[in-house]
Scaffold this active site. Sequence first.
Site, mmCIF file in Angstrom:
data_model
loop_
_atom_site.group_PDB
_atom_site.id
_atom_site.type_symbol
_atom_site.label_atom_id
_atom_site.label_comp_id
_atom_site.label_asym_id
_atom_site.label_seq_id
_atom_site.Cartn_x
_atom_site.Cartn_y
_atom_site.Cartn_z
ATOM 1 N N HIS A 260 50.070 45.803 -66.913
ATOM 2 C CA HIS A 260 48.850 45.361 -67.592
ATOM 3 C C HIS A 260 47.877 46.521 -67.807
ATOM 4 O O HIS A 260 47.357 46.700 -68.915
ATOM 5 C CB HIS A 260 48.169 44.249 -66.796
ATOM 6 C CG HIS A 260 46.911 43.754 -67.438
ATOM 7 N ND1 HIS A 260 46.905 42.820 -68.458
ATOM 8 C CD2 HIS A 260 45.601 44.094 -67.239
ATOM 9 C CE1 HIS A 260 45.667 42.599 -68.849
ATOM 10 N NE2 HIS A 260 44.856 43.349 -68.121
ATOM 11 N N SER B 154 44.016 45.160 -76.582
ATOM 12 C CA SER B 154 42.683 45.154 -77.184
ATOM 13 C C SER B 154 42.592 44.134 -78.310
ATOM 14 O O SER B 154 43.605 43.723 -78.878
ATOM 15 C CB SER B 154 42.347 46.541 -77.741
ATOM 16 O OG SER B 154 42.289 47.503 -76.714
ATOM 17 N N GLY C 105 20.899 50.649 -82.051
ATOM 18 C CA GLY C 105 21.768 51.306 -81.077
ATOM 19 C C GLY C 105 22.397 52.522 -81.719
ATOM 20 O O GLY C 105 22.763 52.497 -82.896
ATOM 21 N N ALA C 106 22.527 53.614 -80.939
ATOM 22 C CA ALA C 106 23.048 54.867 -81.504
ATOM 23 C C ALA C 106 24.235 55.383 -80.710
ATOM 24 O O ALA C 106 24.457 56.589 -80.614
ATOM 25 C CB ALA C 106 21.937 55.920 -81.532
ATOM 26 N N CYS D 117 32.866 45.254 -73.382
ATOM 27 C CA CYS D 117 32.444 44.073 -74.140
ATOM 28 C C CYS D 117 33.556 43.039 -74.235
ATOM 29 O O CYS D 117 33.300 41.857 -74.460
ATOM 30 C CB CYS D 117 31.986 44.476 -75.534
ATOM 31 S SG CYS D 117 33.238 45.311 -76.513
#
Length: 459
Positions: free
Chosen positions: A133, A143, A223-224, A84
């Site tokens: 990287h 992150s 969503g699970a 994402c």
Amino acid sequence: MDDKQTADLKAMQSRHSDAASALCCLECDKENPRLDIVLLGLNHKTAEVALRECLGFSDVEADTALRHFQALPVIREVFLLSTCNRVEILMATPDAPAAVAAAKNYLSESKQLAVADFESALYVHQGDAAVRHIFRVAASLDSMVIGEPQILGQIKAAYRNAVQKKTSGVILNRLLHKTFFVAKRVRTETGIGDHAVSISYAAIELGRKIFGDLENRKVLLVGAGEMAELAVEHLIRHRAGKIFVANRTFERGVALAERFHGKAIRFEEITDVLRDVDIIISSTGSPGFILRRDQIKQVLRPRRNRPLFFIDIAVPRDIDPEINRLSNVYVYDIDDLKDVIEENVEDRNREARRAEGIIEETVIKFRQWYEVLDIVPTIVGLREKFYGIAEAEIRKTLNQSLAHLSAEEGQAIRRMTNALVNKILHDPTLFLKRNGCLGENSIYLDATRKLFRLDEEDL
């Protein structure tokens, strides 16, 4: 000829042999240049969520991309990571500029976007910078949430896919295994995980800011997956009210709901449940919106103007941004969580600085391995190892069981032993040279160095 003259003659012969090997390899390199490690990508720092979701890859799309890159002569090895928060293509290539251009063109063609629409969001790292990287990404230093553990699992899954598709070879295999090693070391030797907050945690914190507290607030999880599980744990900790779980695979939704004493619902029931809940947290892998403006508009009147908050932590997004235009309805996406995540960041940054030292040390060690992945150093190392073993054994034997031999007899044994070593190494040396000239040297050189433990450590 005395001992010193004999030793000088051997050294000269050895130098001539190594020089000949080097000359052969220089000729080979003209046709088979050394492979470079190159990484091209974008992430949450360089691209907004709208662009990231356009350029993201589903599992099927990632498989197609790997097969495409595998067929290009300019890309010898390739690994693709799509989450994402980032899309990254890691390559081993004999021509870095051509490989980067090929990757950009594929992104453009497969995603139906002009290169100019996303080029400014891209970064390109080569050599040590690329290695550093990927190490930093795996250690969660790059992150949105420093120290979050999910990224390492995502890299491992992407690597398994590359291995299954046979797009990862000697160089990327070594690099990714070292990546897992450095990530584990960072988590073990620093407190970075102790100070981490996940995206799910940030989502819950945002909900607390909106409502003041979450006690007795009803929540719908759409969503699970892993992020949903983490969200449920945080919700329970803050004494949230009833928790509903909607998942396309109903059985999985039931399993998650049962673990936390919630209630599973089917996707078709989401609209009905929206009449009662206060917060919706969505984190599915759907390629498009699962909730649109028209669906939400029809549930507002029964809610009697009670506010409804959507926290969309999926990429691509699950919630239509147009919903935000409705009265008393508020939509937050993953980029809106950045402010929440930045709180108390100093503790994580202090541990991150310690982690950077571990990473830099590992970059140097990987470079040392990479630099000897060449024909000349391997042949020289192989010869030195064999001659070293032979000389040690001769010296031990002549000083013990054959101590009665004369100097001339001792030299005769040395000459015989050296001749044996030369004959033993003759075919392997020719094999390495020949396959080096065919462009397959990295496979055989890596195997040779492992078989005979020519490196100081097993990286």
